[in-house]
Design an enzyme around this catalytic site. Structure first.
Site, PDB file in Angstrom:
ATOM      1  N   ASP A 198     -11.948  -1.553   5.134  1.00 17.32           N
ATOM      2  CA  ASP A 198     -11.045  -2.698   5.004  1.00 17.32           C
ATOM      3  C   ASP A 198     -11.787  -4.012   5.225  1.00 17.32           C
ATOM      4  O   ASP A 198     -11.538  -5.013   4.541  1.00 17.32           O
ATOM      5  CB  ASP A 198      -9.903  -2.599   6.016  1.00 17.32           C
ATOM      6  CG  ASP A 198      -9.019  -1.374   5.816  1.00 17.32           C
ATOM      7  OD1 ASP A 198      -9.218  -0.654   4.816  1.00 17.32           O
ATOM      8  OD2 ASP A 198      -8.152  -1.137   6.673  1.00 17.32           O
ATOM      9  N   LYS A 215      -5.393  10.782   0.890  1.00 20.85           N
ATOM     10  CA  LYS A 215      -5.719   9.420   1.322  1.00 20.85           C
ATOM     11  C   LYS A 215      -6.885   8.905   0.502  1.00 20.85           C
ATOM     12  O   LYS A 215      -7.895   9.581   0.336  1.00 20.85           O
ATOM     13  CB  LYS A 215      -6.061   9.411   2.810  1.00 20.85           C
ATOM     14  CG  LYS A 215      -6.118   8.014   3.412  1.00 20.85           C
ATOM     15  CD  LYS A 215      -6.282   8.100   4.921  1.00 20.85           C
ATOM     16  CE  LYS A 215      -6.290   6.708   5.556  1.00 20.85           C
ATOM     17  NZ  LYS A 215      -6.472   6.781   7.016  1.00 20.85           N
ATOM     18  N   LYS A 261      -5.192  -2.762  14.629  1.00 22.13           N
ATOM     19  CA  LYS A 261      -4.618  -1.686  15.427  1.00 22.13           C
ATOM     20  C   LYS A 261      -5.304  -1.608  16.790  1.00 22.13           C
ATOM     21  O   LYS A 261      -6.531  -1.671  16.888  1.00 22.13           O
ATOM     22  CB  LYS A 261      -4.743  -0.370  14.668  1.00 22.13           C
ATOM     23  CG  LYS A 261      -3.976  -0.361  13.350  1.00 22.13           C
ATOM     24  CD  LYS A 261      -4.340   0.817  12.478  1.00 22.13           C
ATOM     25  CE  LYS A 261      -3.642   0.724  11.117  1.00 22.13           C
ATOM     26  NZ  LYS A 261      -4.074   1.787  10.197  1.00 22.13           N
ATOM     27  N   SER A 307     -14.408   0.278   9.366  1.00 20.17           N
ATOM     28  CA  SER A 307     -13.492   0.491   8.244  1.00 20.17           C
ATOM     29  C   SER A 307     -13.933  -0.268   6.994  1.00 20.17           C
ATOM     30  O   SER A 307     -14.429  -1.396   7.064  1.00 20.17           O
ATOM     31  CB  SER A 307     -12.083   0.038   8.640  1.00 20.17           C
ATOM     32  OG  SER A 307     -11.216   0.051   7.525  1.00 20.17           O
ATOM     33  N   GLU A 350       0.827  -1.205   0.000  1.00 19.41           N
ATOM     34  CA  GLU A 350       0.000   0.000   0.000  1.00 19.41           C
ATOM     35  C   GLU A 350       0.865   1.260   0.000  1.00 19.41           C
ATOM     36  O   GLU A 350       2.065   1.214   0.254  1.00 19.41           O
ATOM     37  CB  GLU A 350      -0.921   0.010   1.205  1.00 19.41           C
ATOM     38  CG  GLU A 350      -0.178   0.127   2.537  1.00 19.41           C
ATOM     39  CD  GLU A 350      -1.078   0.628   3.658  1.00 19.41           C
ATOM     40  OE1 GLU A 350      -1.441   1.811   3.603  1.00 19.41           O
ATOM     41  OE2 GLU A 350      -1.395  -0.166   4.558  1.00 19.41           O
TER      42      GLU A 350
END
Length: 690
Positions: free
Chosen positions: A184, A116, A201, A182, A52
Site C-alpha cells: 500500500d 486476496k 491499523k 505493505s 475496494e
C-alpha cells in the site's frame, strides 16, 4: 534519395506505433471492464469514489459484509458521487459492480472462491484464470478481492481520483527482522489517487509507517484532527504530519500536486466516529501474540487478527469497523465532489474551450427537488408528527421539459442552477440518466445556496394541498447559454424562473440568431411578471400557458383587466385573449398552445397574410381545438403540461408542423397522466414519431 528513405522509415515507424497503441488499448479492454454507470460518469466529469473488495470478501462475515458494502455505496450516492467497487471477476478487472455481482463477491469469501489480490498477484490471477478457462467447463464465478494497493492501481487506470477504504497497510512490527512493508505504501508513492481511510491499523508500527510515507513524499493528513488515528481509535498518541479541515482543502492540495505532475497519491486519515475503547485495543494485542505463536506472517496476519478480535470483543470491533468505513465514505464522497468541481470549474463559469457539445434544443430554467407528504389516514394533527408516505422526485418546469426531450431522444442541454449541497449534486448527476447531456457543465453549482426545494403536505382524506413551502432563491443564479451554443441551436425553451434580465437577454440573443424561442410561464404571478417585458415577449416564437396564465400574460402585456379568475369564458372570448397575446409576440411567426384541463388544448397561430390592420383581430389568426384523449385513467396530473411542451418541441425538431406536434404531444401527456409515481413517465422513452 537518403531523405526519401528516412521519410519512408519515419512513416513506417509511425504506423507501427499507431498499430501498437491500438493493440495496447484492445489489450486493456480484455482485462479491464468499466461499468456503464461509471463510464458515463467519467465521460461527464462526475465525481466517482472507488471502493475496494477485500473488505467485502475477507474483512467481514456474511451477511454483514454485503450489508456494509450496500450501505457504503448508498452513502456515496447520497453525497452526489458514483460508487465504483473494484474487483477481479473471472480473470477480468471490474470497475463498478452490479447488485448481483456484489452479493456473489460477498458470498465468495466464505465459499473459498475469492483470492486476496494485491498488485503482486494481479497479473498472475488474470493469467491463471484465462489458462483455466481454456481447459475447464463452466464453474462458479472466481473472484480476486483487491487490496488497497491493487484498488489504487486499477482506479488510476480507470481515471478515478478518489478511493475510500477502512484502514491502510503499513510497516509491520518487527520489520527489522522481516522487512515486511505493505505494498500500500509503495502504491501511494507512485499512484496519484486520494486514499481516504481511518488511518493506519493499530496492529502495525505507526511511527515507522509515517516515516516511510514521508520518505516517499506522500502528503499525509488527518481530517479535522491533530492526532493521527489508528483505525479503531482516534487516538494513537502520535501527532499527524498535517491537518486539513475541509474536502475543498484536500481537493486543492491534490489538484496542485497534479498540476506539478507529482507521481504520488495522498493519504487522508479520518478519525473513527466511535472510539473502540481499551477492550478492543487489548484484544488486538492478544491476537498479535497468538499470531506470532502460530507463525503467521504477511497477508495471513490481518484477516486472522480481525477475526480473532471480533470473536473476543463479542462483535464490538465489527460494529466499529462498519461505522468507520461508512464515515470514511461520507468524507471521501465530499472530497470526490470537490475534486470534480475543481476540474469542471462549475462554480466559476465555463470557459469557451470547455463548452458542452452543441444540441438542437437548449432549455433554461428551474431544477427543483419535489417532496410530497401524504398522511396515511385521517385529518392532519397540527403541532405534532403525523404518519405519512413521503416521496421525492426531480422536478422544476424547465428540468421536466428537458427530461421529456431527453427521453424522446433530442439530447437537450439544460441551463439551470442548484445549491452546493448533497441534494443539488445528486440532482445534477442524475440528469444524464434521462438523456440530458453534459449537465455537469450546464447546471451551475452555487456555493452557499440551497438547492431549490418544493415541500408539499397534502390533506389526509382528500389528498388536496394543505400547505406547501418553497425554497427557490438559487433560481436567481441561473446563467444564460453562451452565444456560441445558441448559434448552433434550433430551439431555445425558457421557463419563468430565471431573473427577467436573464430571460430577456437569452430570448433576444437567440431570436437575433434565428433561433425559435418558446416560453413555459410556470405560474400566474411569474407569467404576469415576464409578460410585462415587451422586448421579451417580442422575441417569443411560442408559449405553453394554461388558461389562467394566458389571461395573466394578456393583462400584463395589454394593460387589460377583469377576466382573471372569472369562470365560464366561452371559446370566442378565449380566442380573442389569445389573439391579443399573439399580437405582442414575434412578428415573423408565433403560436400559443393553451392547455384548458378537461376541455383539451387550443392551438393558435399567426397567419402569414393578415387581413386586417388590427393585430389583435381573431380573424388574422388560425385556431384549432384538440379534445382530451379518451379513456385515460388519471393518476397524476403533475407534469402533464411539461410533457406536452417537451413532446411538442421534439415533434417540431422531427419536421412536424404545429398541429401534428400538438396531437403527438397530447399522446405523450396521456402517459404522464397515467404515471402514479413519477412526474415524467419513463414510458416516454418507448415513444417514436411515425
Amino acid at each position: 534519395m537518403i531523405l526519401q528513405r528516412l521519410n519512408g522509415t519515419s512513416c513506417v515507424s509511425l504506423r507501427r506505433l499507431s498499430q501498437r497503441r491500438r493493440r495496447e488499448f484492445s489489450s486493456l479492454q480484455n482485462y479491464l471492464q468499466v461499468d456503464k454507470t461509471v463510464e458515463e460518469a467519467l465521460k461527464n466529469g462526475e465525481p466517482i469514489v472507488a471502493l475496494e473488495s477485500t473488505i467485502v470478501a475477507h474483512g467481514m462475515p456474511f451477511p454483514q459484509n454485503l450489508e456494509t458494502a450496500q450501505s457504503v455505496e448508498s452513502i456515496v450516492q447520497s453525497k452526489g458521487a458514483v460508487p465504483a467497487t473494484i474487483a477481479v471477476k473471472n480473470g477480468v478487472c471490474h470497475v463498478g459492480l452490479t447488485g448481483d455481482e456484489l452479493e456473489d463477491l460477498a458470498r465468495a469469501g466464505e465459499e473459498k472462491r475469492a483470492q486476496k489480490c494485491s498488485t503482486r498477484e494481479l497479473s498472475l490471477i488474470l493469467a491463471r484464470h484465462r489458462l483455466a478457462e481454456n481447459t475447464r467447463g463452466r464453474r462458479p464465478h472466481q473472484w480476486g478481492a483487491t487490496t488497497v494497493a491493487s484498488t489504487m492501481a486499477l482506479a488510476h487506470t480507470a481515471k478515478i481520483d478518489t478511493f475510500v477504504t477502512g484502514g491502510i497497510g503499513g510497516v509491520h512490527r518487527g520489520v527489522e527482522n522481516t522487512m515486511d512493508i505493505s505494498a500500500d505504501l509503495t502504491e501511494l508513492s507512485r499512484t496519484p489517487v486520494v486514499v481516504v481511510s481511518a488511518g493506519i491499523k493499530s496492529i502495525l508500527d505507526i511511527p515507522r509507517t509515517l516515516e516511510v510515507l514521508e520518505t516517499n513524499g506522500v502528503p499525509t493528513v488527518a481530517f479535522q484532527a491533530d492526532e493521527f488515528p489508528c483505525f479503531f481509535s482516534p487516538n494513537s498518541g502520535i501527532m499527524a504530519p498535517a491537518r486539513v479541515d475541509s474536502a475543498v482543502e484536500v481537493a486543492s492540495a491534490f489538484s496542485a500536486a497534479r498540476a506539478l505532475n507529482f507521481p504520488h497519491g495522498m493519504l487522508v486519515a479520518v478519525p473513527p466516529p466511535n472510539s473502540a475503547g481499551e477492550s478492543i485495543e487489548q484484544a488486538i494485542q492478544e491476537a498479535l501474540e497468538e499470531a506470532n505463536k502460530r507463525g503467521l506472517h504477511g497477508q495471513a496476519v490481518t484477516p486472522f487478527i480481525l477475526k480473532r478480535v471480533a470473536e473476543t470483543t463479542g462483535g464490538d470491533s465489527l460494529r466499529c469497523n462498519i461505522s468507520l468505513v461508512q464515515n470514511n465514505a461520507q468524507v471521501g464522497s465530499e472530497i470526490a465532489v470537490a475534486i470534480a468541481e475543481q476540474k469542471n470549474s462549475t462554480s466559476v463559469g465555463i470557459l469557451p474551450s470547455e463548452l458542452p457539445r452543441p444540441s438542437p434544443v437548449i432549455v433554461m430554467g428551474g431544477t427543483v427537488l419535489d417532496i410530497v407528504a401524504k398522511p396515511k389516514s385521517g385529518a392532519l394533527l397540527l403541532g405534532t408528527s403525523n404518519p405519512a408516505d413521503c416521496t421525492e422526485s426531480d422536478g422544476g418546469v424547465a428540468r421536466n421539459v428537458a427530461e421529456v426531450l431527453g427521453r424522446l431522444g433530442s439530447k437537450p442541454l439544460l441551463y439551470s442552477a442548484v445549491g452546493h449541497d448533497a441534494r443539488g449534486l445528486a440532482l445534477q448527476r442524475r440528469q444524464s440518466e434521462y438523456g440530458i447531456q453534459d449537465s455537469h457543465m450546464t447546471i451551475h453549482v452555487v456555493e452557499g445556496s440551497n438547492t431549490a426545494t418544493y415541500l408539499a403536505v397534502l390533506e389526509g382524506e382528500t389528498n388536496d394541498l394543505h400547505t406547501a413551502c418553497a425554497d427557490m432563491a438559487v433560481m436567481s443564479d441561473i446563467q444564460k447559454p453562451p452565444r456560441e451554443l445558441l448559434s448552433t441551436a434550433k430551439i431555445l425553451l425558457v421557463d419563468a424562473n430565471p431573473p427577467i434580465d436573464t430571460l430577456r437577454s437569452a430570448a433576444c440573443e437567440a431570436s437575433d440568431l434565428g433561433v425559435d424561442v418558446y416560453f413555459e410561464p410556470t405560474s400566474v404571478p411569474k407569467a404576469q411578471l415576464a409578460a410585462h417585458d415587451a422586448a421579451f415577449l417580442r422575441a417569443l416564437t411560442g408559449a405553453f400557458p394554461n388558461l389562467s396564465e394566458l389571461i395573466a400574460m394578456r393583462d400584463a402585456a395589454c394593460g387589460a383587466t377583469g377576466d382573471l379568475g372569472e369562470p365560464g369564458l366561452d371559446i370566442e372570448e378565449i380566442r380573442f385573449i389569445t389573439a391579443q397575446v399573439l399580437s405582442c409576440m414575434s412578428p415573423k411567426k408565433a403560436c400559443l398552445v393553451v392547455t384548458m384541463g378537461s376541455e383539451g388544448v387550443l392551438l393558435a397561430t399567426k397567419k402569414g397574410d393578415r387581413q386586417s390592420g388590427d393585430e389583435s383581430d381573431p380573424a388574422d389568426y388560425q385556431f384549432r381545438h384538440f379534445p382530451v384523449v379518451d379513456e385515460v385513467e388519471v393518476q397524476n396530473s403533475t407534469g402533464a403540461g411539461d410533457t406536452l411542451a417537451g413532446a411538442f418541441l421534439h415533434a417540431l425538431l422531427e419536421g412536424k408542423d404545429e398541429s401534428e406536434a400538438v396531437s403527438w404531444g397530447m399522446q405523450a401527456a396521456a402517459l404522464s397522466l397515467q404515471s402514479s409515481d413519477r412526474t415524467i413517465s419513463p414510458e416516454l422513452s418507448k415513444l417514436r414519431i411515425s
